[in-house]
Design a protein around this motif. Sequence first.
Motif, mmCIF file in Angstrom:
data_model
loop_
_atom_site.group_PDB
_atom_site.id
_atom_site.type_symbol
_atom_site.label_atom_id
_atom_site.label_comp_id
_atom_site.label_asym_id
_atom_site.label_seq_id
_atom_site.Cartn_x
_atom_site.Cartn_y
_atom_site.Cartn_z
ATOM 1 N N GLN A 63 -14.760 26.492 57.913
ATOM 2 C CA GLN A 63 -13.699 25.561 58.283
ATOM 3 C C GLN A 63 -13.361 24.650 57.117
ATOM 4 O O GLN A 63 -14.224 24.276 56.356
ATOM 5 N N GLU A 64 -12.158 24.275 57.047
ATOM 6 C CA GLU A 64 -11.741 23.205 56.136
ATOM 7 C C GLU A 64 -10.628 22.477 56.864
ATOM 8 O O GLU A 64 -9.541 23.006 57.021
ATOM 9 N N GLY A 65 -10.945 21.331 57.362
ATOM 10 C CA GLY A 65 -9.943 20.580 58.102
ATOM 11 C C GLY A 65 -9.542 21.256 59.399
ATOM 12 O O GLY A 65 -8.425 21.110 59.860
ATOM 13 N N GLY A 66 -10.450 22.033 59.998
ATOM 14 C CA GLY A 66 -10.174 22.674 61.270
ATOM 15 C C GLY A 66 -9.411 23.977 61.169
ATOM 16 O O GLY A 66 -9.110 24.590 62.163
ATOM 17 N N THR A 112 -14.999 22.853 69.931
ATOM 18 C CA THR A 112 -16.424 22.530 69.947
ATOM 19 C C THR A 112 -16.712 21.475 68.894
ATOM 20 O O THR A 112 -15.849 21.150 68.080
ATOM 21 N N VAL A 113 -17.935 20.993 68.920
ATOM 22 C CA VAL A 113 -18.450 20.135 67.854
ATOM 23 C C VAL A 113 -19.673 20.830 67.284
ATOM 24 O O VAL A 113 -20.614 21.159 68.009
ATOM 25 N N LEU A 114 -19.625 21.103 65.976
ATOM 26 C CA LEU A 114 -20.732 21.740 65.268
ATOM 27 C C LEU A 114 -21.253 20.779 64.219
ATOM 28 O O LEU A 114 -20.477 20.230 63.435
ATOM 29 N N ILE A 130 -13.894 22.028 66.049
ATOM 30 C CA ILE A 130 -13.850 23.382 65.507
ATOM 31 C C ILE A 130 -13.542 24.327 66.662
ATOM 32 O O ILE A 130 -14.164 24.231 67.723
ATOM 33 N N PRO A 131 -12.590 25.233 66.474
ATOM 34 C CA PRO A 131 -12.211 26.132 67.566
ATOM 35 C C PRO A 131 -13.382 26.981 68.065
ATOM 36 O O PRO A 131 -14.113 27.580 67.274
ATOM 37 N N LEU A 132 -13.541 27.025 69.366
ATOM 38 C CA LEU A 132 -14.566 27.858 69.995
ATOM 39 C C LEU A 132 -14.381 29.312 69.589
ATOM 40 O O LEU A 132 -15.352 30.045 69.383
#
Length: 148
Positions: A63-66, A112-114, A130-132
């Motif tokens: 991820q970078e910025g979602g 989600t939160v990772l 972050i997308p599930l």
Amino acid sequence: MNAYAMIGAAGLAAGAVLAVRRRLLVIEVVGDSMNPAYHHGDRLLVRRTRRVERGQVVIAHHQEGGRREGPVAPYMTTWLVKRLVALPGDAVPDAVRDAVGDDDVVVPAGMTVLLGDHPGSADSRSWGFIPLADITGVVVSRLAGHGW
């Protein structure tokens, strides 16, 4: 063993290998974001699945910025190894409140939160939700690396 039996056995073996490769993945940890659980260079066995639970260590597309991205530097991989701390509908953890804004009190649908186990980890604390759908699987075990 006749030729037909050998061909059948080879086909069965090839099918078994393909089935295992669809379900399992071996990745290498890059960086220290999951210290002390996992260390740079550890090789992890991952079961591909979309069924995840809070507290599991998962892999997700980098991820970078979602946004889903490819490698961001030569030493990084396209995989994140992070702990799943919140699912859709869960309360937003205080650690990520700055990244997602004070208006969000629960994790939105499909997100989600990772978090990495190391407090200096690049994760939802800087990227937000972050997308599930970007989660690919769950870490099953460490195959080799630190402590082996």
